[in-house]
Write a protein that holds these residues in place. Structure first.
Motif, mmCIF file in Angstrom:
data_model
loop_
_atom_site.group_PDB
_atom_site.id
_atom_site.type_symbol
_atom_site.label_atom_id
_atom_site.label_comp_id
_atom_site.label_asym_id
_atom_site.label_seq_id
_atom_site.Cartn_x
_atom_site.Cartn_y
_atom_site.Cartn_z
ATOM 1 N N SER A 72 62.727 33.681 13.433
ATOM 2 C CA SER A 72 63.463 34.822 12.902
ATOM 3 C C SER A 72 64.740 35.088 13.698
ATOM 4 O O SER A 72 65.806 35.358 13.134
ATOM 5 C CB SER A 72 62.571 36.068 12.912
ATOM 6 O OG SER A 72 63.273 37.197 12.440
ATOM 7 N N GLU A 73 64.635 34.983 15.010
ATOM 8 C CA GLU A 73 65.797 35.237 15.878
ATOM 9 C C GLU A 73 66.899 34.204 15.679
ATOM 10 O O GLU A 73 68.079 34.542 15.606
ATOM 11 C CB GLU A 73 65.360 35.224 17.348
ATOM 12 C CG GLU A 73 64.639 36.465 17.807
ATOM 13 C CD GLU A 73 65.552 37.678 17.876
ATOM 14 O OE1 GLU A 73 66.695 37.524 18.350
ATOM 15 O OE2 GLU A 73 65.128 38.754 17.437
ATOM 16 N N ILE A 74 66.534 32.930 15.614
ATOM 17 C CA ILE A 74 67.529 31.859 15.624
ATOM 18 C C ILE A 74 67.993 31.468 14.231
ATOM 19 O O ILE A 74 69.173 31.185 14.021
ATOM 20 C CB ILE A 74 66.973 30.615 16.357
ATOM 21 C CG1 ILE A 74 66.559 30.982 17.787
ATOM 22 C CG2 ILE A 74 67.997 29.488 16.375
ATOM 23 C CD1 ILE A 74 67.678 31.595 18.622
ATOM 24 N N ALA A 75 67.094 31.457 13.260
ATOM 25 C CA ALA A 75 67.453 31.000 11.915
ATOM 26 C C ALA A 75 67.931 32.109 10.993
ATOM 27 O O ALA A 75 68.695 31.844 10.059
ATOM 28 C CB ALA A 75 66.260 30.285 11.275
ATOM 29 N N LEU A 76 67.497 33.331 11.232
ATOM 30 C CA LEU A 76 67.790 34.410 10.278
ATOM 31 C C LEU A 76 68.768 35.449 10.808
ATOM 32 O O LEU A 76 68.983 36.478 10.164
ATOM 33 C CB LEU A 76 66.478 35.101 9.867
ATOM 34 C CG LEU A 76 65.424 34.190 9.237
ATOM 35 C CD1 LEU A 76 64.175 34.995 8.884
ATOM 36 C CD2 LEU A 76 65.975 33.492 7.995
ATOM 37 N N LYS A 77 69.374 35.182 11.935
ATOM 38 C CA LYS A 77 70.343 36.122 12.505
ATOM 39 C C LYS A 77 71.610 35.391 12.918
ATOM 40 O O LYS A 77 71.614 34.172 13.106
ATOM 41 C CB LYS A 77 69.746 36.844 13.718
ATOM 42 C CG LYS A 77 68.586 37.769 13.398
ATOM 43 C CD LYS A 77 68.110 38.503 14.642
ATOM 44 C CE LYS A 77 66.953 39.448 14.328
ATOM 45 N NZ LYS A 77 66.497 40.187 15.531
ATOM 46 N N ASN A 78 72.685 36.165 13.058
ATOM 47 C CA ASN A 78 73.928 35.690 13.654
ATOM 48 C C ASN A 78 74.234 36.567 14.856
ATOM 49 O O ASN A 78 73.967 37.771 14.831
ATOM 50 C CB ASN A 78 75.105 35.801 12.692
ATOM 51 C CG ASN A 78 75.028 34.822 11.548
ATOM 52 O OD1 ASN A 78 74.300 33.842 11.603
ATOM 53 N ND2 ASN A 78 75.794 35.097 10.505
ATOM 54 N N GLU A 79 74.816 35.981 15.877
ATOM 55 C CA GLU A 79 75.233 36.781 17.017
ATOM 56 C C GLU A 79 76.389 37.676 16.595
ATOM 57 O O GLU A 79 77.240 37.282 15.810
ATOM 58 C CB GLU A 79 75.650 35.879 18.174
ATOM 59 C CG GLU A 79 75.621 36.583 19.518
ATOM 60 C CD GLU A 79 75.662 35.599 20.676
ATOM 61 O OE1 GLU A 79 75.609 36.064 21.816
ATOM 62 O OE2 GLU A 79 75.744 34.393 20.426
ATOM 63 N N TYR A 80 76.422 38.901 17.132
ATOM 64 C CA TYR A 80 77.444 39.898 16.782
ATOM 65 C C TYR A 80 77.406 40.245 15.307
ATOM 66 O O TYR A 80 78.423 40.467 14.674
ATOM 67 C CB TYR A 80 78.844 39.406 17.168
ATOM 68 C CG TYR A 80 79.000 39.148 18.629
ATOM 69 C CD1 TYR A 80 78.710 40.130 19.557
ATOM 70 C CD2 TYR A 80 79.418 37.904 19.081
ATOM 71 C CE1 TYR A 80 78.831 39.892 20.907
ATOM 72 C CE2 TYR A 80 79.548 37.652 20.438
ATOM 73 C CZ TYR A 80 79.255 38.654 21.339
ATOM 74 O OH TYR A 80 79.387 38.410 22.677
ATOM 75 N N ASP A 81 76.231 40.295 14.740
ATOM 76 C CA ASP A 81 76.082 40.543 13.315
ATOM 77 C C ASP A 81 74.717 41.187 13.108
ATOM 78 O O ASP A 81 73.698 40.589 13.434
ATOM 79 C CB ASP A 81 76.180 39.212 12.577
ATOM 80 C CG ASP A 81 76.071 39.371 11.077
ATOM 81 O OD1 ASP A 81 75.647 40.435 10.604
ATOM 82 O OD2 ASP A 81 76.415 38.406 10.379
#
Length: 294
Positions: A72-81
């Motif tokens: 969830s952290e790496i595939a479903l998110k963007n940094e600063y987003d």
């Protein structure tokens, strides 16, 4: 955000290849051509180090709940987003063209080739080098620091060019309306990357991120996507995240809620057949590991 790394040096073909990297993800959007809208996350490796604090033992990552949270952290998110993202992955074959604007062409091509072969083996996805840009949908440029900003402007646009200062290398991908990745770019200024000990790591992390694992997170360890861990090459956890993402049961466009059940089924299966237990050993079968002294 400043990225954290611990410097280290290896040798390859009698050329020094310092290899530490941490990436900065930064969301951006633009139109690719006039025919389809795209979303293009930007990832840029940063130069300034900080102390690495005490970390959780590597064995802890094999917990099923932990892996699900890591996905969830790496595939479903963007940094600063803070937006909620869907699964992003390639459906079409990935064709990689390498543009050489500096010397050591054979060396750089071999590094890319080795990592692409490893990614193709892990994901089961069709990933190959091609000889012409016209045949490619992933354009990788080895350039020099003096051309760094102009190359980012040329390939990624002015919004990305604003992030070159303090960055070591960058990557960006474009999505269609189905959240399928259709095009990607990676730019590595070789002299700058070597100066910061990140040449090999730029190749490894940036290409891996444009497969659909765009975020960095301090919650995920051990991983090349964690700013505070000294990882240069893919870890067992990264191996599992890639296998999950490219399993046919995980489709581009799935929401966090939709992906939960198939993730659980796959992880329980891999726990029973010892895929998880052997992941750290399995991932080190990639060609780069013995080459770099692992």
């Amino acid at each position: 955000m400043q990225k954290r790394f611990k410097a280290s040096t290896y040798y390859f073909n009698r050329l020094m290849l310092p290899v530490r990297l941490r990436c900065l993800g930064c969301s951006g959007c633009f139109i690719l051509g006039l025919f389809f809208a795209t979303t293009c996350p930007l990832y840029a490796a940063q130069t300034q180090p900080a102390l690495i604090p005490a970390l959780t033992p590597a064995s802890d990552w094999k917990n099923l709940t932990y892996i699900t949270q890591a996905f969830s952290e790496i595939a479903l998110k963007n940094e600063y987003d803070v937006a909620k993202h869907r699964v992003r992955k390639w459906r079409i074959p990935v064709r990689v063209f390498v543009e050489h604007q500096v010397g050591d062409r054979a060396l750089h091509t071999q590094l890319v080739q080795m990592h692409l072969a490893h990614l193709a083996e892990i994901t089961g996805h069709d990933i190959q080098l091609v000889d012409t840009l016209l045949d490619a949908n992933l354009h990788l440029v080895f350039t020099r620091q003096s051309q760094w900003e102009s190359e980012v402007m040329r390939l990624m646009g002015p919004s990305s060019a604003k992030n070159v200062h303090g960055s070591v290398c960058m990557a960006k991908f474009a999505l269609n309306a189905k959240s399928e990745i259709e095009r990607a770019w990676v730019i590595i200024p070789v002299d700058q990357a070597q100066m910061h000990g990140k040449l090999v790591a730029c190749v490894v992390e940036e290409i891996t991120q444009v497969l659909g694992l765009p975020n960095d997170s301090e919650k995920v360890f051990p991983s090349i996507f964690n700013d505070k861990t000294p990882q240069d090459l893919l870890t067992g956890l990264d191996f599992i995240l890639l296998k999950l993402l490219y399993n046919p049961n995980i489709r581009a466009g799935m929401t966090a809620a939709e992906v939960k059940a198939p993730l659980q089924i796959l992880l329980e299966q891999w726990q029973r057949d010892d895929t998880l237990i052997h992941a750290d050993k399995t991932v080190r079968q990639g060609q780069l590991y013995p080459l770099l002294g692992y």
